[in-house]
Motif scaffolding. Structure first.
Motif, PDB file in Angstrom:
ATOM      1  N   SER A 110       0.841  -1.195   0.000  1.00  0.00           N
ATOM      2  CA  SER A 110       0.000   0.000   0.000  1.00  0.00           C
ATOM      3  C   SER A 110       0.878   1.246   0.000  1.00  0.00           C
ATOM      4  N   ARG A 111       0.275   2.333  -0.498  1.00  0.00           N
ATOM      5  CA  ARG A 111       0.976   3.621  -0.537  1.00  0.00           C
ATOM      6  C   ARG A 111      -0.080   4.710  -0.390  1.00  0.00           C
ATOM      7  N   LEU A 112       0.214   5.717   0.454  1.00  0.00           N
ATOM      8  CA  LEU A 112      -0.675   6.855   0.647  1.00  0.00           C
ATOM      9  C   LEU A 112       0.031   8.118   0.183  1.00  0.00           C
ATOM     10  N   LEU A 113      -0.610   8.829  -0.730  1.00  0.00           N
ATOM     11  CA  LEU A 113      -0.127  10.123  -1.185  1.00  0.00           C
ATOM     12  C   LEU A 113      -1.128  11.188  -0.743  1.00  0.00           C
ATOM     13  N   ILE A 114      -0.610  12.294  -0.248  1.00  0.00           N
ATOM     14  CA  ILE A 114      -1.447  13.420   0.151  1.00  0.00           C
ATOM     15  C   ILE A 114      -0.947  14.646  -0.586  1.00  0.00           C
ATOM     16  N   GLU A 117       2.127  14.137  -2.709  1.00  0.00           N
ATOM     17  CA  GLU A 117       3.380  13.738  -2.071  1.00  0.00           C
ATOM     18  C   GLU A 117       3.220  12.369  -1.408  1.00  0.00           C
ATOM     19  N   THR A 118       4.161  11.464  -1.649  1.00  0.00           N
ATOM     20  CA  THR A 118       4.128  10.151  -1.008  1.00  0.00           C
ATOM     21  C   THR A 118       4.428  10.327   0.473  1.00  0.00           C
ATOM     22  N   GLU A 119       3.510   9.876   1.320  1.00  0.00           N
ATOM     23  CA  GLU A 119       3.664  10.033   2.765  1.00  0.00           C
ATOM     24  C   GLU A 119       3.893   8.699   3.483  1.00  0.00           C
ATOM     25  N   GLU A 139      -5.472  24.034   7.359  1.00  0.00           N
ATOM     26  CA  GLU A 139      -6.911  24.091   7.145  1.00  0.00           C
ATOM     27  C   GLU A 139      -7.206  24.134   5.645  1.00  0.00           C
ATOM     28  N   GLY A 140      -8.230  23.400   5.216  1.00  0.00           N
ATOM     29  CA  GLY A 140      -8.635  23.433   3.819  1.00  0.00           C
ATOM     30  C   GLY A 140      -8.860  22.053   3.238  1.00  0.00           C
ATOM     31  N   ILE A 141      -9.035  22.028   1.926  1.00  0.00           N
ATOM     32  CA  ILE A 141      -9.292  20.793   1.196  1.00  0.00           C
ATOM     33  C   ILE A 141      -7.961  20.239   0.696  1.00  0.00           C
ATOM     34  N   HIS A 142      -7.760  18.934   0.895  1.00  0.00           N
ATOM     35  CA  HIS A 142      -6.541  18.249   0.461  1.00  0.00           C
ATOM     36  C   HIS A 142      -6.932  17.040  -0.375  1.00  0.00           C
TER      37      HIS A 142
END
Length: 154
Positions: A110-114, A117-119, A139-142
């Motif tokens: 598995s891989r999570l990008l936010i 950016e790979t986190e 704060e805000g939409i990501h």
């Protein structure tokens, strides 16, 4: 429930935090709030990998919207009967700037990008394992992208 089944369950999920301990509830009560997921979509792929593939170079077998932001491997339908992969994309809202802990538990890669950016990377063939990372989020939409593959087995 059979004791052997319960023992296997506890062994398999030993790295996950107890969901209802007093300490956990207090931690969650004091945590910054999360606005939830929106505009979540999925793509499901057929393939047999030992590591996360470049899903952007593959043709999905199935795509669609994720209702109510409920990420679910069952959306891959019959693909779950053999090695497969999935990618979930969407947005989430942070109503107030703060530090957030992101947790990914997967049985295989598995891989999570936010925000592109790979986190978190939890790659390879392995039993259920958990990776965590704390991030300061404004704060805000990501945006997020969650990639997953299952190499077979249970």
């Amino acid at each position: 429930v059979d004791r052997r089944v319960m023992a296997d369950y506890r062994k398999k999920y030993k790295d996950l935090p107890p969901l209802l301990s007093r300490k956990y509830i207090e931690k969650m009560a004091n945590a910054p709030q999360f606005g939830g997921l929106s505009d979540v979509k999925f793509a499901a792929y057929e393939g047999n990998w030992k590591n996360l593939p470049d899903f952007d170079k593959l043709e999905p077998k199935l795509t669609g919207d994720v209702k109510n932001g409920q990420i679910n491997l069952g959306l891959a339908k019959d693909l779950v009967k053999k090695p497969f992969g999935m990618v979930f994309t969407g947005d989430f809202e942070i109503p107030k700037t703060g530090e957030f802990e992101f947790v990914v538990a997967s049985d295989d890669g598995s891989r999570l990008l936010i925000d592109g950016e790979t986190e978190i990377v939890n790659d390879g063939i392995h039993p259920t394992s958990t990776k965590k990372k704390k991030l300061k989020m404004e704060e805000g939409i990501h945006s997020f992208r969650l990639e997953y593959f299952d190499g077979g087995g249970k």
